[in-house]
Design a protein around this motif. Structure first.
Motif, PDB file in Angstrom:
ATOM      1  N   UNK A  29       0.834  -1.206   0.000  1.00  0.00           N
ATOM      2  CA  UNK A  29       0.000   0.000   0.000  1.00  0.00           C
ATOM      3  C   UNK A  29       0.865   1.251   0.000  1.00  0.00           C
ATOM      4  N   UNK A  30       1.941   1.254   0.812  1.00  0.00           N
ATOM      5  CA  UNK A  30       2.828   2.412   0.853  1.00  0.00           C
ATOM      6  C   UNK A  30       3.560   2.613  -0.475  1.00  0.00           C
ATOM      7  N   UNK A  31       3.984   1.530  -1.104  1.00  0.00           N
ATOM      8  CA  UNK A  31       4.649   1.642  -2.404  1.00  0.00           C
ATOM      9  C   UNK A  31       3.680   2.184  -3.446  1.00  0.00           C
ATOM     10  N   UNK A  32       2.470   1.696  -3.461  1.00  0.00           N
ATOM     11  CA  UNK A  32       1.471   2.188  -4.415  1.00  0.00           C
ATOM     12  C   UNK A  32       1.157   3.655  -4.154  1.00  0.00           C
ATOM     13  N   UNK A  33       1.090   4.021  -2.903  1.00  0.00           N
ATOM     14  CA  UNK A  33       0.798   5.412  -2.560  1.00  0.00           C
ATOM     15  C   UNK A  33       1.951   6.326  -2.983  1.00  0.00           C
ATOM     16  N   UNK A  34       3.186   5.869  -2.774  1.00  0.00           N
ATOM     17  CA  UNK A  34       4.342   6.672  -3.170  1.00  0.00           C
ATOM     18  C   UNK A  34       4.434   6.802  -4.689  1.00  0.00           C
ATOM     19  N   UNK A  35       4.021   5.768  -5.402  1.00  0.00           N
ATOM     20  CA  UNK A  35       4.056   5.806  -6.859  1.00  0.00           C
ATOM     21  C   UNK A  35       2.864   6.557  -7.443  1.00  0.00           C
ATOM     22  N   UNK A  36       1.894   6.878  -6.606  1.00  0.00           N
ATOM     23  CA  UNK A  36       0.725   7.608  -7.085  1.00  0.00           C
ATOM     24  C   UNK A  36      -0.289   6.734  -7.786  1.00  0.00           C
ATOM     25  N   UNK A  37      -0.215   5.434  -7.550  1.00  0.00           N
ATOM     26  CA  UNK A  37      -1.164   4.518  -8.180  1.00  0.00           C
ATOM     27  C   UNK A  37      -2.170   4.027  -7.150  1.00  0.00           C
ATOM     28  N   UNK A  39      -4.211   1.169  -5.246  1.00  0.00           N
ATOM     29  CA  UNK A  39      -3.978  -0.221  -4.849  1.00  0.00           C
ATOM     30  C   UNK A  39      -5.157  -1.078  -5.284  1.00  0.00           C
ATOM     31  N   UNK A  40      -4.863  -2.084  -6.100  1.00  0.00           N
ATOM     32  CA  UNK A  40      -5.913  -2.994  -6.548  1.00  0.00           C
ATOM     33  C   UNK A  40      -6.077  -4.116  -5.522  1.00  0.00           C
ATOM     34  N   UNK A  41      -7.262  -4.632  -5.418  1.00  0.00           N
ATOM     35  CA  UNK A  41      -7.575  -5.665  -4.435  1.00  0.00           C
ATOM     36  C   UNK A  41      -6.777  -6.933  -4.681  1.00  0.00           C
ATOM     37  N   UNK A  42      -6.635  -7.310  -5.922  1.00  0.00           N
ATOM     38  CA  UNK A  42      -5.906  -8.537  -6.258  1.00  0.00           C
ATOM     39  C   UNK A  42      -4.446  -8.474  -5.831  1.00  0.00           C
ATOM     40  N   UNK A  44      -3.245  -6.589  -3.389  1.00  0.00           N
ATOM     41  CA  UNK A  44      -3.211  -6.606  -1.927  1.00  0.00           C
ATOM     42  C   UNK A  44      -3.395  -8.018  -1.381  1.00  0.00           C
ATOM     43  N   UNK A  45      -4.298  -8.768  -1.963  1.00  0.00           N
ATOM     44  CA  UNK A  45      -4.536 -10.144  -1.523  1.00  0.00           C
ATOM     45  C   UNK A  45      -3.324 -11.019  -1.822  1.00  0.00           C
ATOM     46  N   UNK A  46      -2.714 -10.837  -2.984  1.00  0.00           N
ATOM     47  CA  UNK A  46      -1.532 -11.602  -3.342  1.00  0.00           C
ATOM     48  C   UNK A  46      -0.361 -11.307  -2.397  1.00  0.00           C
ATOM     49  N   UNK A  47      -0.169 -10.047  -2.054  1.00  0.00           N
ATOM     50  CA  UNK A  47       0.908  -9.677  -1.134  1.00  0.00           C
ATOM     51  C   UNK A  47       0.661 -10.252   0.261  1.00  0.00           C
ATOM     52  N   UNK A  48      -0.575 -10.191   0.728  1.00  0.00           N
ATOM     53  CA  UNK A  48      -0.891 -10.732   2.044  1.00  0.00           C
ATOM     54  C   UNK A  48      -0.718 -12.252   2.070  1.00  0.00           C
TER      55      UNK A  48
END
Length: 69
Positions: A29-37, A39-42, A44-48
């Motif tokens: 989530x932090x990487x996506x936020x820093x990149x300005x994109x 966060x897709x649910x898929x 996030x689920x894959x990372x978890x």
């Protein structure tokens, strides 16, 4: 009484694994936020799931190492 200690170890391992999954999801989530994109649910689920699986593998490997007497 021995089974109680075995279950306590299981719950500790599950808690550690869930915390690892939450940490992985927060990092993504932090990487996506820093990149300005967004966060897709898929993703996030894959990372978890990857964080949870990695933590379980580490816990199982550590449980099999012999302890010095």
């Amino acid at each position: 009484m021995r089974w109680f200690y075995e279950l306590a170890w299981l719950w500790k391992g599950l808690g550690i694994s869930l915390l690892a999954a939450a940490a992985c999801m927060a990092c993504v989530w932090l990487v996506c936020r820093a990149a300005g994109k967004r966060l897709r649910t898929g993703i996030a689920v894959l990372a978890a799931a990857a964080g949870f699986a990695a933590a379980v593998v580490v816990i199982l490997l550590l449980a099999q190492t012999p302890t010095p007497i």
